[in-house]
Scaffold this motif. Structure first.
Motif, PDB file in Angstrom:
ATOM      1  N   TYR A 194      79.319  84.430  66.797  1.00  0.00           N
ATOM      2  CA  TYR A 194      78.369  83.433  67.302  1.00  0.00           C
ATOM      3  C   TYR A 194      76.970  83.992  67.491  1.00  0.00           C
ATOM      4  O   TYR A 194      76.014  83.242  67.605  1.00  0.00           O
ATOM      5  N   ALA A 227      74.151  82.020  69.066  1.00  0.00           N
ATOM      6  CA  ALA A 227      74.455  80.590  69.044  1.00  0.00           C
ATOM      7  C   ALA A 227      75.486  80.258  70.118  1.00  0.00           C
ATOM      8  O   ALA A 227      76.367  81.049  70.420  1.00  0.00           O
ATOM      9  N   ASP A 267      77.592  74.151  66.019  1.00  0.00           N
ATOM     10  CA  ASP A 267      76.603  73.098  65.783  1.00  0.00           C
ATOM     11  C   ASP A 267      75.199  73.651  65.664  1.00  0.00           C
ATOM     12  O   ASP A 267      74.331  73.012  65.078  1.00  0.00           O
ATOM     13  N   THR A 268      74.971  74.838  66.196  1.00  0.00           N
ATOM     14  CA  THR A 268      73.632  75.428  66.131  1.00  0.00           C
ATOM     15  C   THR A 268      73.473  76.402  64.959  1.00  0.00           C
ATOM     16  O   THR A 268      72.404  76.950  64.768  1.00  0.00           O
ATOM     17  N   PHE A 269      74.545  76.599  64.149  1.00  0.00           N
ATOM     18  CA  PHE A 269      74.429  77.450  62.957  1.00  0.00           C
ATOM     19  C   PHE A 269      73.485  76.789  61.964  1.00  0.00           C
ATOM     20  O   PHE A 269      73.486  75.571  61.808  1.00  0.00           O
ATOM     21  N   LYS A 270      72.704  77.578  61.272  1.00  0.00           N
ATOM     22  CA  LYS A 270      71.744  77.045  60.305  1.00  0.00           C
ATOM     23  C   LYS A 270      72.257  77.100  58.870  1.00  0.00           C
ATOM     24  O   LYS A 270      71.836  76.317  58.039  1.00  0.00           O
ATOM     25  N   ASP A 271      73.151  78.027  58.579  1.00  0.00           N
ATOM     26  CA  ASP A 271      73.622  78.214  57.214  1.00  0.00           C
ATOM     27  C   ASP A 271      74.923  77.451  56.983  1.00  0.00           C
ATOM     28  O   ASP A 271      75.889  77.592  57.734  1.00  0.00           O
ATOM     29  N   ASN A 272      74.953  76.656  55.924  1.00  0.00           N
ATOM     30  CA  ASN A 272      76.104  75.819  55.625  1.00  0.00           C
ATOM     31  C   ASN A 272      77.375  76.647  55.414  1.00  0.00           C
ATOM     32  O   ASN A 272      78.456  76.247  55.846  1.00  0.00           O
ATOM     33  N   ARG A 276      78.241  79.441  56.823  1.00  0.00           N
ATOM     34  CA  ARG A 276      78.763  79.871  58.120  1.00  0.00           C
ATOM     35  C   ARG A 276      79.401  78.699  58.858  1.00  0.00           C
ATOM     36  O   ARG A 276      80.412  78.859  59.540  1.00  0.00           O
ATOM     37  N   ILE A 277      78.828  77.516  58.715  1.00  0.00           N
ATOM     38  CA  ILE A 277      79.398  76.314  59.341  1.00  0.00           C
ATOM     39  C   ILE A 277      80.769  76.025  58.738  1.00  0.00           C
ATOM     40  O   ILE A 277      81.742  75.809  59.463  1.00  0.00           O
TER      41      ILE A 277
END
Length: 88
Positions: free
Chosen positions: A51, A54, A58-63, A65-66
């Motif tokens: 994390y 983060a 929901d606060t991850f920026k890279d798809n 990693r999401i």
């Protein structure tokens, strides 16, 4: 017999081409660069979620990693990762 590491790996990767290959790594490997490399090589990289700063996925920026976090937290991801811990 292989001449060098690349030719050995290249042969192995071609032999694995018909299978779904998962690379299971710890949270230290939760890296956009490694996700991109695994995509290029045709592997599915699944890591424990790091994390960092983060509070949630929901606060991850890279798809990538999401997607990893969602898969890791799914029942299938948990079962696969549980097997990794058994193998180690």
């Amino acid at each position: 017999m292989c001449d060098n590491t690349y030719s050995c790996c290249n042969k192995l990767i071609k032999e694995l081409n018909n299978y779904s290959v998962f690379m299971l790594l710890g949270a230290a490997y939760d890296s956009v660069n490694l996700f991109n490399l695994s995509d290029q090589l045709g592997f599915s990289l699944v890591t424990d979620v790091n994390y960092r700063n983060a509070k949630s996925i929901d606060t991850f920026k890279d798809n990538c990693r999401i997607q990893n976090a969602i898969y890791f937290n799914s029942p299938m991801g948990q079962q696969i990762f549980k097997n990794r811990l058994i193998i180690e």
